[in-house]
Design an enzyme around this catalytic site. Structure first.
Site, short mmCIF file in Angstrom:
data_model
loop_
_atom_site.label_atom_id
_atom_site.label_comp_id
_atom_site.label_asym_id
_atom_site.label_seq_id
_atom_site.Cartn_x
_atom_site.Cartn_y
_atom_site.Cartn_z
N HIS A 71 0.83 -1.38 0.07
CA HIS A 71 -0.02 -0.10 0.14
C HIS A 71 0.95 1.15 0.01
O HIS A 71 2.13 1.13 0.12
CB HIS A 71 -0.96 0.04 1.21
CG HIS A 71 -0.27 0.02 2.56
ND1 HIS A 71 0.25 -0.83 3.25
CD2 HIS A 71 -0.09 1.31 3.40
CE1 HIS A 71 1.00 -0.58 4.33
NE2 HIS A 71 0.79 0.68 4.30
N ASP A 73 0.72 5.00 1.82
CA ASP A 73 0.13 5.68 3.02
C ASP A 73 -1.21 6.96 2.31
O ASP A 73 -2.00 7.26 2.75
CB ASP A 73 0.82 6.34 3.81
CG ASP A 73 1.37 5.34 4.82
OD1 ASP A 73 1.07 4.11 4.70
OD2 ASP A 73 2.44 5.38 5.51
N HIS A 129 4.98 0.03 -0.08
CA HIS A 129 5.49 -0.70 1.10
C HIS A 129 4.43 -1.85 1.72
O HIS A 129 3.33 -1.62 1.52
CB HIS A 129 6.22 0.06 2.45
CG HIS A 129 5.17 1.20 2.76
ND1 HIS A 129 4.64 2.16 2.18
CD2 HIS A 129 4.28 0.71 4.03
CE1 HIS A 129 3.68 2.61 3.15
NE2 HIS A 129 3.46 1.96 4.02
N ARG A 139 4.29 -7.79 17.67
CA ARG A 139 5.13 -6.66 17.41
C ARG A 139 4.51 -5.45 17.50
O ARG A 139 3.28 -5.26 17.05
CB ARG A 139 5.30 -6.86 15.65
CG ARG A 139 5.90 -5.56 14.98
CD ARG A 139 5.81 -5.80 13.43
NE ARG A 139 6.45 -4.69 12.65
CZ ARG A 139 5.81 -3.68 12.24
NH1 ARG A 139 4.78 -3.34 12.40
NH2 ARG A 139 6.82 -2.89 11.36
#
Length: 161
Positions: A71, A73, A129, A139
């Site tokens: 995607h 941002d 990314h 995480r």
């Protein structure tokens, strides 16, 4: 089911806690200004748009979109100009998988999450990314987005105090 309690967490200084969060966000904003050479000597031109704590575990999806899908941002929120991630946990110590990958045409650039590592990048099409799937553990990262549009600024310390 839902539980709502009128009790507070004893001993938790929320003012100090939110001050620290805003300090991290402001330090990140200042780092982006310096690293990307933004002309901010006489007036503020980069504003905080949004921030959130992210927790990724195996087989977890964020909203309807799986986090591991490529995607951009700025395609998600058009006013985002700069993105940042502050890693709060370390690959190999707290979780497995979960690498950040820039999907460049020639080769992918992989960023391995390490507690305290700050990743900043422009939010446009130049930085497609994804986050690789977390395969074990949890995480954590503080995700932040910044805008050059004052009218799209979403967070400032005055809104919390």
């Amino acid at each position: 089911s839902m539980a709502v309690s009128g009790a507070s967490l004893k001993g938790l200084d929320l003012d100090a806690w939110t001050d620290r969060i805003f300090d991290v966000i402001e330090r990140t904003r200042s780092k982006i200004v310096a690293d990307f050479g933004l002309p901010e000597e006489s007036q503020r031109i980069l504003f905080v748009s949004s921030a959130m704590l992210t927790r990724l575990r195996p087989s977890e999806e964020v909203s309807a979109l799986p986090y591991w899908k490529p995607h951009v941002d700025k395609a998600n929120v058009p006013s985002y100009d700069y993105s940042a991630l502050l890693y709060l946990s370390t690959k190999g110590e707290h979780f497995e998988g979960g690498d950040f990958a820039f999907l460049d045409a020639g080769q992918h650039v992989i960023v391995e999450p390490r507690r305290g590592r700050l990743l900043t990048f422009t939010s446009g099409l130049e930085n497609v990314h994804e986050v690789r799937k977390v395969t074990a553990g949890t995480r954590f990262a503080l995700a932040m987005w910044f805008t050059l549009s004052e009218s799209h600024a979403g967070l400032d310390e005055s809104t919390w105090k």
